[in-house]
Design an enzyme around this catalytic site. Structure first.
Site, mmCIF file in Angstrom:
data_model
loop_
_atom_site.group_PDB
_atom_site.id
_atom_site.type_symbol
_atom_site.label_atom_id
_atom_site.label_comp_id
_atom_site.label_asym_id
_atom_site.label_seq_id
_atom_site.Cartn_x
_atom_site.Cartn_y
_atom_site.Cartn_z
ATOM 1 N N GLU A 98 0.804 -1.218 0.000
ATOM 2 C CA GLU A 98 0.000 0.000 0.000
ATOM 3 C C GLU A 98 0.840 1.272 0.000
ATOM 4 O OE1 GLU A 98 -3.804 -1.975 2.355
ATOM 5 O OE2 GLU A 98 -2.928 -0.112 3.098
ATOM 6 N N ALA A 150 -3.020 2.711 3.279
ATOM 7 C CA ALA A 150 -4.226 2.956 2.482
ATOM 8 C C ALA A 150 -5.458 2.381 3.175
ATOM 9 C CB ALA A 150 -4.074 2.349 1.091
ATOM 10 N N TYR A 151 -5.298 1.223 3.799
ATOM 11 C CA TYR A 151 -6.424 0.625 4.521
ATOM 12 C C TYR A 151 -6.865 1.540 5.649
ATOM 13 C CZ TYR A 151 -9.278 -2.806 6.976
ATOM 14 O OH TYR A 151 -10.328 -3.454 7.590
ATOM 15 N N ALA A 152 -5.916 1.994 6.470
ATOM 16 C CA ALA A 152 -6.261 2.859 7.596
ATOM 17 C C ALA A 152 -6.877 4.166 7.120
ATOM 18 C CB ALA A 152 -5.025 3.129 8.444
ATOM 19 N N SER A 154 -8.344 4.862 4.248
ATOM 20 C CA SER A 154 -9.635 4.686 3.587
ATOM 21 C C SER A 154 -10.734 4.389 4.600
ATOM 22 C CB SER A 154 -9.553 3.568 2.552
ATOM 23 O OG SER A 154 -9.216 2.317 3.137
#
Length: 246
Positions: A98, A150-152, A154
């Site tokens: 990411e 990116a996970y966090a 998003s």
């Protein structure tokens, strides 16, 4: 008094409801009388027969690729208005993928951009039916996840979107809320839950002493969609067994 958790006669759509947390939520609504539609990325429901975290019994399946920015509009035109919209789509990329532009874009497209695409596509129908939308984010929205930026980001964006749409669309007669799950065994968390040492370390950090289940998340979703939560909008419930308390 009528049962506030009786969804008989209601239409529920669960994006990402073919497996994992979304599937648990979908089956929760079905068990409480709703007609439930789920989406997934595979061509048809038969492709999920061998999946351990998938139970499509009693559900209506539609394929949906949320990375196609026009697909949500097409789905809304095909199935019509629903009373409850649950957005449970999500991806993550490990091994620092990411941090690359490609990895970042791929995760943000699914976890954030598609949430607004789907919300926009079903907004009018939800408003007409006095319905509500529930967005499944993550406790990652409120803490650092060192290897998955990116996970966090998003998921934080999704939780923020719940606040904004909750306020903006209240005048339209619909409610928008969210759920932030903690550690729940799914394909996305297998890197932890299938690794004995990581799993045990994670369990030690959870005050209730166990991982969550899709059924736990279904309980929260049923509450948020019900008249019991009729005075709630723009809120994200943290359902994590106490993981984020310290």
């Amino acid at each position: 008094m009528n049962n506030p958790l009786d969804f008989s006669g209601k239409r529920v759509l669960v994006i990402g409801g073919s497996s994992g947390i979304g599937n648990g939520i979908a089956q929760g609504f079905r068990a409480h009388g709703a007609a439930v539609i789920v989406t997934g990325t595979r061509p048809d429901e038969g492709d999920y027969l061998e999946a351990e975290d998938s139970d499509l019994r009693g559900l209506t399946y539609h394929r949906l690729d949320v990375t196609d920015r026009d697909a949500a509009d097409a789905l809304a035109a095909e199935i019509g208005a629903v009373d409850v919209l649950v957005q449970s789509q999500g991806v993550v990329r490990y091994k620092r993928a990411e941090f690359t532009r490609e990895g970042w874009d791929a995760v943000v497209d699914v976890n954030l951009n598609s949430v607004m695409d789907v919300a926009r596509a079903f907004h009018q129908g939800l408003a007409e039916r006095g319905g509500n939308m529930i967005v499944v984010s993550s406790v990652a929205a409120f803490k650092s996840t060192i290897g998955t930026p990116a996970y966090a980001a998003s998921k934080a964006g999704a939780a923020s979107l719940v606040k904004t749409l909750g306020e903006a669309w209240a005048k339209d007669g619909l409610r928008v809320n969210g759920i932030a799950p903690g550690l729940v065994p799914t394909k996305l968390t297998a890197v932890t839950t299938d690794h004995p040492e990581r799993r045990e370390a994670s369990l030690r950090a959870i005050p209730l002493g166990r991982m969550g289940t899709p059924e736990d998340m279904a309980g929260a979703a049923l509450f948020l969609a019900s008249p019991l939560a009729s005075y709630m909008t723009g809120q994200t419930l943290v359902v994590d067994g106490g993981l984020t308390l310290s």
